[in-house]
Design a protein around this motif. Structure first.
Motif, short mmCIF file in Angstrom:
data_model
loop_
_atom_site.label_atom_id
_atom_site.label_comp_id
_atom_site.label_asym_id
_atom_site.label_seq_id
_atom_site.Cartn_x
_atom_site.Cartn_y
_atom_site.Cartn_z
N ILE A 164 27.23 -16.01 -2.62
CA ILE A 164 27.39 -15.37 -3.83
C ILE A 164 27.23 -14.02 -3.86
O ILE A 164 26.23 -13.27 -3.08
N ASP A 165 28.24 -13.48 -4.06
CA ASP A 165 28.39 -11.85 -3.48
C ASP A 165 29.00 -11.00 -4.82
O ASP A 165 30.15 -11.14 -5.33
N GLY A 166 28.04 -10.22 -5.49
CA GLY A 166 28.59 -9.30 -6.55
C GLY A 166 28.57 -10.23 -8.00
O GLY A 166 27.99 -11.41 -7.90
N ALA A 218 25.02 -4.61 -8.14
CA ALA A 218 25.78 -5.78 -8.07
C ALA A 218 25.90 -6.26 -6.71
O ALA A 218 25.70 -7.41 -6.58
N ASP A 219 26.16 -5.40 -5.61
CA ASP A 219 26.55 -6.03 -4.21
C ASP A 219 25.53 -5.77 -3.49
O ASP A 219 25.26 -4.63 -2.96
N ASP A 220 24.43 -6.62 -3.18
CA ASP A 220 24.62 -7.88 -3.63
C ASP A 220 23.24 -8.41 -4.25
O ASP A 220 22.74 -9.58 -4.24
N ALA A 229 23.33 -15.21 0.05
CA ALA A 229 23.52 -13.76 -0.59
C ALA A 229 23.08 -12.96 0.35
O ALA A 229 22.20 -12.84 1.25
N HIS A 230 24.00 -11.74 0.38
CA HIS A 230 23.57 -10.79 1.60
C HIS A 230 22.60 -9.73 1.14
O HIS A 230 22.55 -9.34 -0.11
N LEU A 231 21.68 -9.83 2.11
CA LEU A 231 20.67 -8.53 1.73
C LEU A 231 21.17 -7.20 1.98
O LEU A 231 20.23 -6.33 1.36
N GLY A 266 23.59 -8.15 7.50
CA GLY A 266 24.76 -7.98 8.37
C GLY A 266 26.17 -8.19 7.64
O GLY A 266 26.96 -8.49 8.43
N GLU A 267 26.24 -8.11 6.44
CA GLU A 267 27.61 -8.53 5.78
C GLU A 267 28.46 -7.36 5.78
O GLU A 267 29.72 -7.41 6.00
N GLU A 268 28.06 -6.05 5.42
CA GLU A 268 28.73 -5.05 5.18
C GLU A 268 29.16 -4.40 6.66
O GLU A 268 28.22 -4.22 7.43
N GLY A 269 30.34 -3.66 6.52
CA GLY A 269 30.69 -2.68 7.65
C GLY A 269 30.21 -3.27 8.88
O GLY A 269 30.71 -4.28 9.67
ZN LIG Z 1 29.06 -7.76 -0.85
#
Ligand SMILES: [Zn+2]
Length: 441
Positions: A211-213, A151-153, A124-126, A185-188
Motif C-alpha cells: 500500500i503505497d501513497g 502521502a508516500d508512504d 507499506a514502506h517506512l 528500503g523502497e526508495e532510490g
Molecule cells: Zn512509495
C-alpha cells in the motif's frame, strides 16, 4: 497527472477504454470471473465484514491522525530506524502476534488465521526520499495536508494500522495468516532491500500487497526492473605532451559510450537505457587518469533486461582492451559497480490477486484501473512468481517526492475499505469463502 482519452474499441460485448498516462496506457474496464464475483458477493454480505467496513469509515479521523504522526518522524533512506521503532510499538499495541524487527530493519506482526489458508504479506514502506534535516512538520490548509512524505508512504503505514483495528473491531476469522509490515528500503538506492530480506527469510509467503501513497483506484501488477551501474576507467595519467602514448581513461569511456549509444532494445517489453552522468579527467593538458559514467537500464521483461545488461558489460570491457591495444599498453583498467538491482516481472492481468482488488474497488464504488508497469516493492515477489500488487491507500496526493508534497483526505476511507476487502478475498473468510490465493506457489 493529466489524462487524455485516446480512444476505445469494442471486443465482443466488452468495451475497453484506454487513457494515456505519459506514453503508456491504463485500462479502466475489466471482466471479473464468476467465481470471484460470487466470493465477493458472499464476503460483502457477511455480517462481521459489514461491521469491519463500517468501522473503517467511522475510524477515518484516527487514521489521519496516525498518518500525520508517522509523517513527522523523519525516515531518510537507510535511516528508517526511529520510525520503525515507533511503528513496532503501534503494531504491538494493536495486539498482533510475534511483532518483531528483522536484521534489515523491517518491522512486522502477524494476525493468525485458522491455519487452513495461505500467508499474505501486507506492507507499506517506512523510508522517504527526503534527506536528514528536512522539515517534515505537517501543515493543514483548506482541508489538505502538506509535508514531505505525507502521502508516500505515511498514508500506506496509517492504512495498515486502520485495517488491523477493523479486524479487531469486527472479530472476523480468516483462513490464512496476515502479516502486517512496515518495510525499509523502497526508495532510490534502498533498492528494495526490505522486501528482498522478507522474501529471502520467509519462503511461506503466498501473496503480497504493497500500500503505497494515495490513489487507491490505480492497480500496479506489472514490474519494471532496473539495473544501474557505475563504471570507472582508470589509467596511469600523465602530461598531454610529454607522456603522449599512454592510454586515456576519458578516451576509453568515449569508446564505450559511442557503442552504448548504438544499442538496440525491444519496444515490447519496453526496454530502455541511458548513460545518465559522466565525469572525469584532470585538466585540459593531462591524459585522463580516471573517468566514470552512471548507466540506467530498465525493462518490463527480466530476460530482456539481462540481455541488455550482458551487451552493456561486454562493451564496457571491450573499451579497455581497445584503448590498451591502441597504445600497445596494459595500463587501462575498469571498475564495474552494480548500484541498483530491481528485478522485472509480469503476471496475468486476470490473476486472482488482480481480480480480488478489482472486485474490492467495485464493491466500494470506486473506478479502478490497471496502470502501466512500475518499479515498486511488488517487483520482488512478482519476479519470484508470487502474486503481488501495489495499490494506493485512498485520498489524493500531489507533488510526491518534493518538499511541497500534499495529501487530500476526502473519502480516503474508501481506500482502506478496498484494501480490507482485498485481503479478505485473498486469505479467505472462515465459513464464508475459500482463499483466492493459491496455498502453494
Ligand atoms: Zn512509495
Amino acid at each position: 497527472m493529466t489524462m487524455k482519452i485516446l480512444g476505445s474499441m469494442e471486443i465482443g460485448i466488452l468495451v475497453f477504454f484506454f487513457f494515456a498516462l505519459g506514453t503508456t496506457l491504463a485500462q479502466t474496464s475489466y471482466t471479473l470471473a464468476p467465481g470471484v464475483k460470487d466470493a465477493y458477493s458472499r464476503i460483502s454480505s457477511a455480517a462481521d465484514v459489514k461491521k469491519g467496513v463500517e468501522f473503517i469509515k467511522a475510524d477515518h479521523a484516527n487514521t489521519i491522525v496516525e498518518q500525520r504522526q508517522i509523517c513527522e518522524i523523519p525516515a531518510p533512506p537507510f535511516k528508517e530506524r526511529v520510525r520503525a521503532e515507533d511503528y513496532l510499538k503501534r503494531l504491538t499495541a494493536l495486539g498482533l502476534k510475534d511483532v518483531q524487527m528483522d536484521k534489515e530493519g523491517n518491522v512486522f506482526g502477524v494476525r493468525p488465521g485458522t491455519g487452513k489458508g495461505p500467508k499474505l504479506l501486507v506492507a507499506a514502506h517506512l523510508d522517504t526520499v527526503f534527506p536528514e534535516g528536512t522539515d517534515v512538520k505537517v501543515r493543514e490548509k483548506d482541508g489538505k495536508l502538506y509535508a514531505p512524505g505525507i502521502a508516500d508512504d505515511s498514508r500506506g503505514l496509517a492504512v495498515l494500522l486502520g485495517i488491523v483495528r477493523a479486524f479487531n473491531a469486527s472479530g472476523i476469522k480468516t483462513k490464512g495468516d496476515i502479516v502486517f509490515c512496515g518495510n525499509v528500503g523502497e526508495e532510490g538506492l534502498g533498492d528494495l532491500r526490505g522486501v528482498k530480506a522478507l522474501f529471502r527469510d520467509h519462503k511461506d509467503i503466498k501473496g503480497f500487497i504493497s500500500i503505497d501513497g494515495a490513489h487507491a483506484e490505480e492497480i500496479t501488477f506489472l514490474a519494471t526492473g532496473s539495473h544501474r551501474y557505475e563504471i570507472t576507467y582508470k589509467g596511469p595519467g600523465g602530461h598531454s605532451y610529454s607522456a603522449f602514448g599512454l592510454p586515456s581513461a576519458t578516451h576509453a569511456l568515449g569508446r564505450a559510450i559511442a557503442k552504448i549509444a548504438e544499442l538496440k532494445t525491444p519496444e515490447n517489453p519496453k526496454t530502455t537505457f541511458t548513460v545518465g552522468t559522466v565525469r572525469g579527467g584532470t585538466s585540459i593538458n593531462s591524459i585522463a587518469a580516471e573517468a566514470s559514467m552512471q548507466m540506467d537500464m530498465r525493462s518490463n521483461g527480466e530476460k530482456e533486461l539481462l540481455e541488455l545488461e550482458a551487451k552493456f558489460l561486454e562493451i564496457v570491457k571491450n573499451a579497455v582492451a581497445e584503448e590498451n591495444a591502441r597504445w600497445n599498453s596494459d595500463k587501462m583498467t575498469v571498475q564495474i559497480k552494480l548500484v541498483g538491482d530491481r528485478p522485472a516481472g509480469s503476471q496475468d492481468q486476470d490473476a486472482n490477486i488482480v481480480q480480488a482488488v478489482w472486485a474490492s474497488a467495485v464493491a466500494t464504488r470506486q473506478k479502478p484501473m490497471l496502470v502501466e508497469p512500475k518499479s515498486t516493492d511488488s517487483n520482488l515477489p512478482i519476479s519470484l512468481g508470487i502474486p503481488a500488487i501495489t495499490i494506493g491507500g485512498g485520498g489524493k496526493e500531489g507533488n510526491t517526492h518534493s518538499p511541497s508534497e500534499w495529501y487530500d483526505p476526502a473519502d480516503a476511507h474508501l481506500g482502506v475499505q478496498q484494501a480490507f476487502l482485498t485481503i479478505l478475498g485473498l486469505v479467505g473468510v472462515d465459513g464464508v469463502t475459500e482463499p483466492l490465493l493459491p496455498k502453494k506457489n
